[in-house]
Scaffold this motif. Sequence first.
Motif, PDB file in Angstrom:
ATOM      1  N   PHE A  56       0.771  -1.248   0.053  1.00 42.93           N
ATOM      2  CA  PHE A  56      -0.094  -0.079   0.076  1.00 42.93           C
ATOM      3  C   PHE A  56       0.856   1.263   0.056  1.00 42.93           C
ATOM      4  O   PHE A  56       0.353   2.347  -0.035  1.00 42.93           O
ATOM      5  CB  PHE A  56      -0.993   0.020   1.342  1.00 42.93           C
ATOM      6  N   GLY A  57       2.052   1.186   0.120  1.00 42.82           N
ATOM      7  CA  GLY A  57       3.013   2.355  -0.151  1.00 42.82           C
ATOM      8  C   GLY A  57       3.318   3.055   1.097  1.00 42.82           C
ATOM      9  O   GLY A  57       3.395   2.381   2.127  1.00 42.82           O
ATOM     10  N   ASP A  58       3.907   4.241   0.692  1.00 50.68           N
ATOM     11  CA  ASP A  58       4.403   5.261   1.760  1.00 50.68           C
ATOM     12  C   ASP A  58       3.279   5.486   3.079  1.00 50.68           C
ATOM     13  O   ASP A  58       2.325   5.717   2.631  1.00 50.68           O
ATOM     14  CB  ASP A  58       4.847   6.558   1.108  1.00 50.68           C
ATOM     15  N   ILE A  59       4.201   5.426   4.192  1.00 45.36           N
ATOM     16  CA  ILE A  59       3.506   5.683   5.452  1.00 45.36           C
ATOM     17  C   ILE A  59       2.897   7.171   5.609  1.00 45.36           C
ATOM     18  O   ILE A  59       2.192   7.728   6.359  1.00 45.36           O
ATOM     19  CB  ILE A  59       3.944   5.441   6.604  1.00 45.36           C
ATOM     20  N   GLU A  60       3.702   8.094   4.667  1.00 41.08           N
ATOM     21  CA  GLU A  60       3.652   9.716   4.896  1.00 41.08           C
ATOM     22  C   GLU A  60       1.999   9.984   4.347  1.00 41.08           C
ATOM     23  O   GLU A  60       1.515  11.101   5.031  1.00 41.08           O
ATOM     24  CB  GLU A  60       4.504  10.075   3.912  1.00 41.08           C
ATOM     25  N   GLY A  61       1.329   9.269   3.469  1.00 41.64           N
ATOM     26  CA  GLY A  61      -0.209   9.511   3.572  1.00 41.64           C
ATOM     27  C   GLY A  61      -1.116   9.064   4.481  1.00 41.64           C
ATOM     28  O   GLY A  61      -2.344   9.367   4.372  1.00 41.64           O
ATOM     29  N   SER A  62      -0.543   8.558   5.483  1.00 40.03           N
ATOM     30  CA  SER A  62      -1.400   8.106   6.591  1.00 40.03           C
ATOM     31  C   SER A  62      -1.365   8.916   7.905  1.00 40.03           C
ATOM     32  O   SER A  62      -1.024  10.045   7.728  1.00 40.03           O
ATOM     33  CB  SER A  62      -0.829   6.539   7.029  1.00 40.03           C
ATOM     34  N   SER A  63      -1.918   8.502   8.928  1.00 37.56           N
ATOM     35  CA  SER A  63      -2.029   9.105  10.132  1.00 37.56           C
ATOM     36  C   SER A  63      -0.912   8.815  10.948  1.00 37.56           C
ATOM     37  O   SER A  63      -0.570   9.461  11.997  1.00 37.56           O
ATOM     38  CB  SER A  63      -3.159   8.721  10.799  1.00 37.56           C
ATOM     39  N   TYR A  64       0.040   8.095  10.659  1.00 36.04           N
ATOM     40  CA  TYR A  64       1.488   7.651  11.087  1.00 36.04           C
ATOM     41  C   TYR A  64       2.406   8.868  11.638  1.00 36.04           C
ATOM     42  O   TYR A  64       2.760   9.007  12.791  1.00 36.04           O
ATOM     43  CB  TYR A  64       2.355   6.487  10.579  1.00 36.04           C
ATOM     44  N   PRO A  65       2.462   9.993  10.738  1.00 36.83           N
ATOM     45  CA  PRO A  65       3.594  10.856  11.257  1.00 36.83           C
ATOM     46  C   PRO A  65       2.931  11.583  12.229  1.00 36.83           C
ATOM     47  O   PRO A  65       3.550  12.175  13.281  1.00 36.83           O
ATOM     48  CB  PRO A  65       3.552  11.870   9.866  1.00 36.83           C
ATOM     49  N   ALA A  66       1.568  11.878  12.289  1.00 38.10           N
ATOM     50  CA  ALA A  66       0.930  12.694  13.560  1.00 38.10           C
ATOM     51  C   ALA A  66       1.119  11.652  14.825  1.00 38.10           C
ATOM     52  O   ALA A  66       1.471  12.275  15.823  1.00 38.10           O
ATOM     53  CB  ALA A  66      -0.279  13.076  13.449  1.00 38.10           C
ATOM     54  N   PHE A  67       0.800  10.537  14.657  1.00 38.12           N
ATOM     55  CA  PHE A  67       0.829   9.564  15.792  1.00 38.12           C
ATOM     56  C   PHE A  67       2.277   9.471  16.344  1.00 38.12           C
ATOM     57  O   PHE A  67       2.435   9.408  17.617  1.00 38.12           O
ATOM     58  CB  PHE A  67       0.378   8.065  15.020  1.00 38.12           C
ATOM     59  N   ILE A  68       3.351   9.136  15.552  1.00 35.01           N
ATOM     60  CA  ILE A  68       4.579   8.887  16.150  1.00 35.01           C
ATOM     61  C   ILE A  68       5.246  10.177  16.796  1.00 35.01           C
ATOM     62  O   ILE A  68       6.090   9.998  17.697  1.00 35.01           O
ATOM     63  CB  ILE A  68       5.405   8.484  14.935  1.00 35.01           C
ATOM     64  N   ARG A  69       4.637  11.414  16.394  1.00 34.99           N
ATOM     65  CA  ARG A  69       5.039  12.606  17.104  1.00 34.99           C
ATOM     66  C   ARG A  69       4.834  12.603  18.555  1.00 34.99           C
ATOM     67  O   ARG A  69       5.544  13.251  19.401  1.00 34.99           O
ATOM     68  CB  ARG A  69       4.511  13.905  16.392  1.00 34.99           C
ATOM     69  N   ASP A  70       3.855  12.001  19.079  1.00 38.64           N
ATOM     70  CA  ASP A  70       2.997  11.918  20.333  1.00 38.64           C
ATOM     71  C   ASP A  70       3.757  10.567  21.216  1.00 38.64           C
ATOM     72  O   ASP A  70       3.530  10.279  22.158  1.00 38.64           O
ATOM     73  CB  ASP A  70       1.777  11.705  20.356  1.00 38.64           C
ATOM     74  N   VAL A  71       4.707   9.791  20.381  1.00 44.09           N
ATOM     75  CA  VAL A  71       5.151   8.571  21.222  1.00 44.09           C
ATOM     76  C   VAL A  71       6.357   9.038  22.022  1.00 44.09           C
ATOM     77  O   VAL A  71       7.370   9.218  21.216  1.00 44.09           O
ATOM     78  CB  VAL A  71       5.338   7.290  20.026  1.00 44.09           C
ATOM     79  N   HIS A  93       6.238  -1.581  32.255  1.00 39.86           N
ATOM     80  CA  HIS A  93       5.144  -0.505  32.063  1.00 39.86           C
ATOM     81  C   HIS A  93       5.497   0.968  32.567  1.00 39.86           C
ATOM     82  O   HIS A  93       5.511   1.846  32.039  1.00 39.86           O
ATOM     83  CB  HIS A  93       3.997  -0.774  31.949  1.00 39.86           C
ATOM     84  N   GLN A  94       5.796   0.735  33.814  1.00 41.89           N
ATOM     85  CA  GLN A  94       6.012   1.807  34.734  1.00 41.89           C
ATOM     86  C   GLN A  94       7.458   2.477  34.338  1.00 41.89           C
ATOM     87  O   GLN A  94       7.528   3.879  34.150  1.00 41.89           O
ATOM     88  CB  GLN A  94       6.146   1.602  35.957  1.00 41.89           C
ATOM     89  N   ALA A  95       8.183   1.523  33.762  1.00 42.56           N
ATOM     90  CA  ALA A  95       9.796   2.181  33.376  1.00 42.56           C
ATOM     91  C   ALA A  95       9.419   2.992  32.049  1.00 42.56           C
ATOM     92  O   ALA A  95       9.936   3.809  31.795  1.00 42.56           O
ATOM     93  CB  ALA A  95      10.564   1.179  33.120  1.00 42.56           C
ATOM     94  N   MET A  96       8.504   2.343  31.182  1.00 45.09           N
ATOM     95  CA  MET A  96       8.317   3.013  30.039  1.00 45.09           C
ATOM     96  C   MET A  96       7.519   4.340  29.847  1.00 45.09           C
ATOM     97  O   MET A  96       7.800   5.214  29.388  1.00 45.09           O
ATOM     98  CB  MET A  96       7.380   1.890  29.130  1.00 45.09           C
ATOM     99  N   VAL A  97       6.486   4.370  30.987  1.00 43.87           N
ATOM    100  CA  VAL A  97       5.884   5.698  30.978  1.00 43.87           C
ATOM    101  C   VAL A  97       6.981   6.646  31.604  1.00 43.87           C
ATOM    102  O   VAL A  97       6.772   7.537  31.261  1.00 43.87           O
ATOM    103  CB  VAL A  97       4.742   5.137  32.143  1.00 43.87           C
ATOM    104  N   GLN A  98       7.651   6.274  32.367  1.00 45.22           N
ATOM    105  CA  GLN A  98       8.551   7.104  33.090  1.00 45.22           C
ATOM    106  C   GLN A  98       9.615   7.568  31.928  1.00 45.22           C
ATOM    107  O   GLN A  98       9.847   8.864  31.547  1.00 45.22           O
ATOM    108  CB  GLN A  98       9.600   6.549  33.905  1.00 45.22           C
ATOM    109  N   ALA A  99      10.113   6.755  31.009  1.00 40.66           N
ATOM    110  CA  ALA A  99      10.866   7.150  29.766  1.00 40.66           C
ATOM    111  C   ALA A  99      10.049   7.807  28.660  1.00 40.66           C
ATOM    112  O   ALA A  99      10.698   8.787  28.087  1.00 40.66           O
ATOM    113  CB  ALA A  99      11.443   5.979  29.352  1.00 40.66           C
ATOM    114  N   ALA A 100       9.049   7.708  28.458  1.00 44.05           N
ATOM    115  CA  ALA A 100       8.163   8.564  27.655  1.00 44.05           C
ATOM    116  C   ALA A 100       8.019  10.027  28.155  1.00 44.05           C
ATOM    117  O   ALA A 100       7.748  10.766  27.324  1.00 44.05           O
ATOM    118  CB  ALA A 100       6.730   7.936  27.584  1.00 44.05           C
ATOM    119  N   ALA A 101       8.004  10.319  29.361  1.00 43.97           N
ATOM    120  CA  ALA A 101       8.135  11.510  29.976  1.00 43.97           C
ATOM    121  C   ALA A 101       6.990  12.459  29.413  1.00 43.97           C
ATOM    122  O   ALA A 101       6.976  13.655  28.720  1.00 43.97           O
ATOM    123  CB  ALA A 101       9.336  12.181  29.401  1.00 43.97           C
ATOM    124  N   GLY A 102       5.814  11.861  29.636  1.00 45.32           N
ATOM    125  CA  GLY A 102       4.643  12.560  29.127  1.00 45.32           C
ATOM    126  C   GLY A 102       3.957  12.215  27.805  1.00 45.32           C
ATOM    127  O   GLY A 102       2.640  12.740  27.675  1.00 45.32           O
TER     128      GLY A 102
END
Length: 181
Positions: A28-43, A100-109
């Motif tokens: 299905f091609g490039d992820i740039e036309g998907s919701s992924y770029p906006a999603f990954i910015r918040d990860v 999960h607690q360590a992941m949440v801490q590393a994710a910093a909000g």
Amino acid sequence: MTTQFYGASSLDGFIATPDHDLSWLLQFGDIEGSSYPAFIRDVGALAMGSHTYEWMLKHAIDAGQPWPYQQPAWVFTSRTLRSVAGVDVRFVHGDMRPVHQAMVQAAAGRNVWVVGGGELVGQFHDAGLLDELIVQVAPVTLGAGAPLLPRRITKPGALRLQSVATLGGIFAELRYAVQRP
């Protein structure tokens, strides 16, 4: 901060073929036309199953591509897997709550992304740690393979539909809030 699954599924509910292959999705091609770029910015942190990690090694690292994530990744596995030089990947097993607690801490909000696979997503759900499912349904059927979410979730209101969107005239993106016990 939310703990989310974000991924694609075939129309018949599989995220990978029986041999854990994801190449059906790449047509299905490039992820740039998907919701992924906006999603990954918040990860801010990633949780990944061993089959997903091995697929990434084979199709990115071994193919000469760089590791695609800047965020730290926790790989849930009971096996010894090779690491990638210069990449923050942590191999873990056992009770996922302290991890999960360590992941949440590393994710910093920022958000925690449960990349895959379906069994790992199910374990996060079973532990009461999953907040949201974001699934892009592709117009293909695989007939068999790794199920999207190999769990029975039948309680009314356990998954609450938040939105439905069309992506590129190909995918239907479904967003569900997961009601914690």
